[in-house]
Design a protein around this motif. Structure first.
Motif, PDB file in Angstrom:
ATOM      1  N   THR A  34     -21.473 -29.785  -7.042  1.00  0.00           N
ATOM      2  CA  THR A  34     -22.234 -30.572  -8.012  1.00  0.00           C
ATOM      3  C   THR A  34     -23.694 -30.763  -7.594  1.00  0.00           C
ATOM      4  O   THR A  34     -24.598 -30.677  -8.430  1.00  0.00           O
ATOM      5  CB  THR A  34     -21.546 -31.943  -8.212  1.00  0.00           C
ATOM      6  OG1 THR A  34     -20.200 -31.679  -8.628  1.00  0.00           O
ATOM      7  CG2 THR A  34     -22.241 -32.779  -9.263  1.00  0.00           C
ATOM      8  N   ASN A  94     -13.603 -23.735 -16.633  1.00  0.00           N
ATOM      9  CA  ASN A  94     -12.835 -24.972 -16.599  1.00  0.00           C
ATOM     10  C   ASN A  94     -13.118 -25.706 -17.911  1.00  0.00           C
ATOM     11  O   ASN A  94     -14.278 -25.912 -18.228  1.00  0.00           O
ATOM     12  CB  ASN A  94     -13.302 -25.827 -15.410  1.00  0.00           C
ATOM     13  CG  ASN A  94     -12.551 -27.127 -15.297  1.00  0.00           C
ATOM     14  OD1 ASN A  94     -11.556 -27.346 -15.983  1.00  0.00           O
ATOM     15  ND2 ASN A  94     -13.015 -28.002 -14.421  1.00  0.00           N
ATOM     16  N   ASP A 141     -20.735 -20.138 -11.768  1.00  0.00           N
ATOM     17  CA  ASP A 141     -20.010 -21.150 -11.003  1.00  0.00           C
ATOM     18  C   ASP A 141     -18.630 -20.587 -10.674  1.00  0.00           C
ATOM     19  O   ASP A 141     -17.777 -20.430 -11.550  1.00  0.00           O
ATOM     20  CB  ASP A 141     -19.909 -22.421 -11.868  1.00  0.00           C
ATOM     21  CG  ASP A 141     -19.197 -23.558 -11.154  1.00  0.00           C
ATOM     22  OD1 ASP A 141     -18.280 -23.287 -10.357  1.00  0.00           O
ATOM     23  OD2 ASP A 141     -19.551 -24.717 -11.425  1.00  0.00           O
ATOM     24  N   THR A 173     -14.363 -27.815  -2.004  1.00  0.00           N
ATOM     25  CA  THR A 173     -13.623 -29.009  -2.394  1.00  0.00           C
ATOM     26  C   THR A 173     -12.251 -28.746  -3.004  1.00  0.00           C
ATOM     27  O   THR A 173     -11.322 -29.497  -2.763  1.00  0.00           O
ATOM     28  CB  THR A 173     -14.457 -29.810  -3.404  1.00  0.00           C
ATOM     29  OG1 THR A 173     -15.096 -28.907  -4.286  1.00  0.00           O
ATOM     30  CG2 THR A 173     -15.481 -30.659  -2.723  1.00  0.00           C
ATOM     31  N   LYS A 174     -12.148 -27.694  -3.799  1.00  0.00           N
ATOM     32  CA  LYS A 174     -10.900 -27.443  -4.527  1.00  0.00           C
ATOM     33  C   LYS A 174      -9.878 -26.747  -3.629  1.00  0.00           C
ATOM     34  O   LYS A 174      -8.767 -27.210  -3.450  1.00  0.00           O
ATOM     35  CB  LYS A 174     -11.158 -26.541  -5.741  1.00  0.00           C
ATOM     36  CG  LYS A 174     -12.368 -26.919  -6.549  1.00  0.00           C
ATOM     37  CD  LYS A 174     -12.110 -28.148  -7.349  1.00  0.00           C
ATOM     38  CE  LYS A 174     -13.321 -28.514  -8.181  1.00  0.00           C
ATOM     39  NZ  LYS A 174     -13.135 -29.774  -8.854  1.00  0.00           N
ATOM     40  N   ARG A 215     -16.692 -33.556   0.234  1.00  0.00           N
ATOM     41  CA  ARG A 215     -17.772 -32.914  -0.511  1.00  0.00           C
ATOM     42  C   ARG A 215     -18.424 -31.769   0.270  1.00  0.00           C
ATOM     43  O   ARG A 215     -19.097 -31.976   1.259  1.00  0.00           O
ATOM     44  CB  ARG A 215     -18.881 -33.900  -0.933  1.00  0.00           C
ATOM     45  CG  ARG A 215     -18.446 -35.267  -1.310  1.00  0.00           C
ATOM     46  CD  ARG A 215     -17.970 -35.419  -2.746  1.00  0.00           C
ATOM     47  NE  ARG A 215     -18.754 -34.734  -3.725  1.00  0.00           N
ATOM     48  CZ  ARG A 215     -18.227 -33.817  -4.557  1.00  0.00           C
ATOM     49  NH1 ARG A 215     -16.935 -33.513  -4.499  1.00  0.00           N
ATOM     50  NH2 ARG A 215     -18.984 -33.224  -5.437  1.00  0.00           N
TER      51      ARG A 215
HETATM   52  C1  LIG Z   1     -16.358 -25.471 -12.618  1.00  0.00           C
HETATM   53  C2  LIG Z   1     -16.605 -26.568 -11.644  1.00  0.00           C
HETATM   54  N1  LIG Z   1     -17.669 -26.495 -10.833  1.00  0.00           N
HETATM   55  C3  LIG Z   1     -17.932 -27.463  -9.938  1.00  0.00           C
HETATM   56  C4  LIG Z   1     -17.118 -28.567  -9.828  1.00  0.00           C
HETATM   57  C5  LIG Z   1     -17.471 -29.655  -8.856  1.00  0.00           C
HETATM   58  O1  LIG Z   1     -17.140 -29.297  -7.573  1.00  0.00           O
HETATM   59  P1  LIG Z   1     -17.484 -30.260  -6.372  1.00  0.00           P
HETATM   60  O2  LIG Z   1     -16.415 -31.285  -6.289  1.00  0.00           O
HETATM   61  O3  LIG Z   1     -17.516 -29.348  -5.185  1.00  0.00           O
HETATM   62  O4  LIG Z   1     -18.804 -30.873  -6.631  1.00  0.00           O
HETATM   63  C6  LIG Z   1     -16.000 -28.685 -10.642  1.00  0.00           C
HETATM   64  C7  LIG Z   1     -15.123 -29.860 -10.536  1.00  0.00           C
HETATM   65  O5  LIG Z   1     -14.187 -30.052 -11.266  1.00  0.00           O
HETATM   66  C8  LIG Z   1     -15.739 -27.661 -11.574  1.00  0.00           C
HETATM   67  O6  LIG Z   1     -14.699 -27.733 -12.401  1.00  0.00           O
END
Ligand SMILES: Cc1ncc(COP(=O)(O)O)c(C=O)c1O
Length: 361
Positions: free
Chosen positions: A86, A157, A185, A217-218, A226
């Protein structure tokens, strides 16, 4: 309407309270986080280094950037780390200063917030084309004038649909020709084993307008810690991102995490074993319900449409299961939902709960 506050999955505390439940009583299918949890290697590293909290993190994150660079066979200068993906989404919006931006609809909501002062146009994805994006995106780039940035989540997403590498190359060529930044992304791409054939990382050298955002993160289940990074071979862009970033935005443990997790091959292998079994299992089981139209997943979440009038999120919440309603995504209506792929016992609980709900018991 511009979105001014973040709305995401996982924030179910309030809703739970309204139904007399506590967070602990609920099985959360709304956040797309690896169910294997925080890797043991990271827990050990953090425990062994608690005293390091008295020091500031290393301001240039050289070791972290070097490890990520070597993982992707890039140079340290191509890697810009961030406090989650983010931070980099907001960073690239600031640095490119793009005034006209193409986004997918639906997509991850933070892009709209990051480019809040730009004119945003939307490539509207529809059920008729199974939420496929490439063709619409190509058409819109050709048609629209003055476009300065295109942001594409791949996989997207909440739909989980992928743009193939071949399609993405066409998009990148068009963006390059027209001096448009292409921001891809790939926050969920690492859930896809052998993703080199889909990711655009190997094409960074061919497209100076290309930037790729990734997340720890995921996959490594550390949304609370973070860590994310941006990759680009555009030196000016990389330098501008480094210059504008706030100092020490990545904390000491996130800095360490990035250095140990890419070497945790046990965790990575276990994750691939889990996802290859569970994604297909959950998809097959959900697809058996005539009440649902389920879209084929690519990674660790599944998107579906409910064909019958029912507040499915509420019905499941009453059974202790929380799923993501996609009603607040631009371009979607209230009958769209997303569920994370979890461990077999949890996936089975979701299926059993749906059986009860749909049978009217
Ligand atoms: C497509 C996408 N990019 C980035 C993020 C955010 O990731 P982070 O938690 O590393 O900021 C998300 C979170 O749901 C996401 O769905």
């Amino acid at each position: 309407m511009k979105i001014t506050t973040a709305m995401h999955g996982g924030n179910y505390n309030e809703l739970a309270k309204q139904h007399g439940l506590t967070k602990e009583m609920i099985l959360d299918f709304s956040a797309n986080i690896n169910p294997l949890g925080v890797p043991a290697s990271l827990k050990q590293t953090i425990t062994a280094n608690l005293d390091k909290l008295v020091e500031y993190p290393e301001p240039d994150y050289l070791a972290l950037r070097a490890r990520i660079a070597s993982f992707h066979q890039l140079d340290l200068a191509n890697v810009i780390p961030g406090n989650g993906a983010t931070e980099l989404i907001f960073g690239i919006a600031k640095v490119t200063k793009a005034q006209k931006v193409l986004l997918l609809a639906p997509t991850f909501a933070e892009y709209e917030r990051a480019f809040f002062d730009a004119e945003i146009i939307y490539a509207e994805l529809t059920k008729e084309t199974h939420f496929a994006a490439a063709e619409t995106v190509l058409e819109m780039i050709k048609r629209e004038t003055d476009l300065e940035a295109v942001c594409l989540c791949n996989p997207n997403n909440p739909t989980g649909q992928l743009i193939s590498q071949q399609e993405m190359i066409q998009i990148a060529e068009l963006c390059e020709e027209r001096n448009i930044y292409l921001i891809i992304d790939e926050a969920f791409m690492d859930f896809l084993e052998g993703n080199e054939t889909i990711s655009m990382i190997n094409y960074l050298g061919s497209f100076p307008h290309l930037a790729i955002i990734r997340a720890f993160t995921k996959f490594f289940a550390i949304p609370g810690l973070r860590l994310g990074y941006l990759l680009t071979k555009n030196d000016l862009l990389a330098e501008a991102l480094l210059q504008m970033r706030e100092p020490w935005s990545i904390n000491t443990f996130a800095d360490m995490a990035g250095q140990v997790l890419l070497d945790d091959t046990d965790y990575i292998t276990q994750t691939y074993n889990w996802i290859s079994a569970e994604r297909d299992f959950l998809y097959q089981e959900l697809s058996k319900f005539s009440e649902l139209t389920v879209y084929r997943p690519s990674v660790n979440y599944i998107f579906f449409h409910l064909e019958t009038p029912l507040d499915l999120r509420k019905e499941l919440l009453l059974k202790g299961i929380f799923i993501r309603s996609c009603a607040n995504y631009r371009g979607l209506t209230e009958n769209y939902y997303r569920v994370a792929v979890k461990a077999r016992c949890d996936n089975t609980k979701l299926i059993r709960a749906l059986e009860v709900i749909f049978s009217g018991n």
